[in-house]
Design a protein around this motif. Structure first.
Motif, short mmCIF file in Angstrom:
data_model
loop_
_atom_site.label_atom_id
_atom_site.label_comp_id
_atom_site.label_asym_id
_atom_site.label_seq_id
_atom_site.Cartn_x
_atom_site.Cartn_y
_atom_site.Cartn_z
N SER A 1 0.87 -0.97 -0.02
CA SER A 1 0.56 0.18 -0.04
C SER A 1 0.89 1.28 -0.05
CB SER A 1 -0.86 0.13 0.97
OG SER A 1 -1.47 1.20 1.69
N ILE A 2 1.27 1.64 -1.41
CA ILE A 2 2.26 3.22 -1.43
C ILE A 2 1.52 4.19 -0.16
CG2 ILE A 2 2.67 4.50 -2.83
CD1 ILE A 2 2.50 2.24 -4.63
N ALA A 3 -0.04 4.25 -0.49
CA ALA A 3 -0.85 5.61 0.45
C ALA A 3 -0.33 5.31 2.15
CB ALA A 3 -2.02 5.98 0.48
N SER A 4 0.21 4.11 2.42
CA SER A 4 -0.06 3.68 3.68
C SER A 4 1.49 4.01 4.22
CB SER A 4 -0.77 2.19 4.56
OG SER A 4 -1.73 2.93 5.13
N LEU A 5 2.96 3.54 3.13
CA LEU A 5 4.06 3.98 3.31
C LEU A 5 4.38 4.96 3.56
CD1 LEU A 5 4.89 0.95 1.01
CD2 LEU A 5 5.75 0.66 3.53
N LYS B 1 8.76 9.55 -14.45
CA LYS B 1 7.88 9.75 -15.69
C LYS B 1 6.83 10.53 -14.45
CE LYS B 1 8.76 5.37 -18.02
NZ LYS B 1 7.60 4.28 -18.44
N GLY B 2 6.77 10.93 -13.73
CA GLY B 2 5.06 11.37 -13.17
C GLY B 2 5.71 12.90 -12.53
N ILE B 3 6.73 13.00 -13.58
CA ILE B 3 7.72 15.10 -12.82
C ILE B 3 6.25 15.85 -14.11
CG2 ILE B 3 8.94 15.11 -14.69
CD1 ILE B 3 9.29 16.09 -11.38
N PHE C 1 9.25 -1.95 -5.28
CA PHE C 1 8.68 -2.45 -6.12
C PHE C 1 7.95 -1.47 -7.05
CE2 PHE C 1 6.55 -2.13 -2.19
CZ PHE C 1 4.96 -0.78 -2.64
N ASP C 2 8.33 -0.22 -7.22
CA ASP C 2 7.84 1.19 -7.61
C ASP C 2 9.15 1.98 -7.67
OD1 ASP C 2 6.38 2.99 -9.60
OD2 ASP C 2 5.00 4.09 -7.66
N ARG C 3 10.12 1.67 -9.30
CA ARG C 3 11.00 2.14 -8.86
C ARG C 3 10.88 3.77 -9.45
NH1 ARG C 3 15.50 -2.11 -11.86
NH2 ARG C 3 15.04 -3.52 -9.77
N ASP C 4 9.98 3.65 -9.96
CA ASP C 4 9.21 5.61 -10.96
C ASP C 4 8.24 6.25 -9.95
OD1 ASP C 4 10.59 6.45 -13.20
OD2 ASP C 4 8.99 6.52 -14.14
N ASN C 5 8.67 6.30 -8.51
CA ASN C 5 8.07 6.69 -7.70
C ASN C 5 7.69 8.02 -7.68
OD1 ASN C 5 6.53 7.82 -5.24
ND2 ASN C 5 4.54 6.12 -6.09
N THR C 6 7.43 9.05 -8.11
CA THR C 6 7.91 10.10 -8.02
C THR C 6 7.61 11.14 -6.59
OG1 THR C 6 7.14 10.84 -10.43
CG2 THR C 6 8.14 12.75 -9.00
N LEU C 7 7.53 10.30 -6.15
CA LEU C 7 6.56 11.49 -4.32
C LEU C 7 7.53 10.97 -3.87
CD1 LEU C 7 5.00 12.94 -2.71
CD2 LEU C 7 3.67 11.33 -2.51
N ASN D 1 -4.46 11.04 -13.02
CA ASN D 1 -4.80 10.12 -12.22
C ASN D 1 -4.08 9.89 -11.23
OD1 ASN D 1 -7.80 9.65 -13.07
ND2 ASN D 1 -6.61 8.30 -14.98
N ASP D 2 -2.97 9.91 -11.71
CA ASP D 2 -1.34 10.02 -10.17
C ASP D 2 -1.65 10.55 -9.73
OD1 ASP D 2 0.81 8.62 -9.57
OD2 ASP D 2 2.50 9.27 -11.61
N GLN D 3 -2.28 9.74 -8.27
CA GLN D 3 -1.47 10.76 -6.81
C GLN D 3 0.25 11.11 -6.38
OE1 GLN D 3 -3.50 8.65 -3.56
NE2 GLN D 3 -3.76 6.98 -5.13
N TYR D 4 0.71 10.07 -6.77
CA TYR D 4 2.49 10.72 -6.85
C TYR D 4 3.06 11.27 -7.85
CZ TYR D 4 0.52 7.01 -3.70
OH TYR D 4 -0.84 5.60 -3.25
#
Length: 228
Positions: A54-58, A119-121, A84-90, A140-143
């Motif tokens: 759960s990315i949100a909780s982490l 990619k999320g920048i 597990f999500d190497r490209d997570n901008t936030l 839709n990308d909250q991160y």
């Protein structure tokens, strides 16, 4: 025997937890809004027990730990997202901020730079014409994160490590997007002081002071008026 079996079934039903990971997350958010970060972490723990990814909780648990001064614990949570999500901008951005809190600016710069490569920048500000404000999140990308937020923080990290030219580039990028205008001018003043360019330093401190920055006024007294 039947009665005994019914008791076992009843106990199992009572002991079952029907709350979802999202339910626990929502409860944690309520607690965070009231500043009860310790208790919020307990609910994030429950959410992550059900859904370890759960990315949100982490992210929120990492933020809660930071609020409580547990920066190393926060970094562990945020880095686990990248497994597990190497490209997570936030996540990259938040790790950078956390290292900055620890004054480990070289590490902070590394993660700010990675965030800017994801990619999320968001490279251009999105204007909400109804509210006349700049949106932090689009689509839709909250991160996703606006790039100028990261440029601002990386600029400070460059300044703290005496990399003045790089700091100036980043802070000017933030200034172009009208992000923290008075702060940007103040930081540029400090950069030019580091480069021993008193004229540009004073010009920037003056711009910051015009916008109400009290610390800029003190810098003007200290560095700009003594020669007049």
């Amino acid at each position: 025997m039947k009665y005994f079996c019914l008791l076992i079934i009843l106990f199992l039903l009572i002991s079952c937890d029907y709350n979802s990971s999202e339910d626990y997350f929502k409860e944690a958010v309520k607690l965070e809004k009231s500043g009860n970060f310790k208790r919020a972490i307990l609910f994030h723990n429950k959410a992550l027990k059900i859904n370890p990814k759960s990315i949100a909780s982490l992210i929120n648990r990492g933020s809660d730990k930071s609020e409580l001064g547990d920066y190393h614990g926060a970094i562990i949570d945020l880095k686990s997202i990248l497994e597990f999500d190497r490209d997570n901008t936030l996540a990259h951005y938040a790790i950078g901020d956390t290292y900055s809190e620890l004054k480990e600016y070289t590490k902070a710069i590394k993660f700010y730079t990675k965030a800017l490569q994801t990619k999320g920048i968001i490279k251009k500000p999105t204007i909400d014409t109804k509210k006349h404000s700049i949106l932090f999140i689009i689509g839709n990308d909250q991160y996703s994160v606006q790039d100028y937020y990261i440029y601002f923080e990386r600029g400070i990290a460059y300044l703290e490590t005496n990399q003045y030219d790089k700091a100036i580039i980043d802070i000017k990028n933030s200034l172009l997007n009208e992000n923290g205008i008075s702060d940007c001018y103040f930081l540029l003043g400090k950069c030019y002081l580091g480069k021993k360019d008193s004229i540009k330093a004073c010009n920037n401190f003056i711009e910051s002071a015009k916008l109400g920055d009290k610390e800029a006024r003190e810098m003007i007294k200290k560095h700009c008026l003594k020669n007049k």
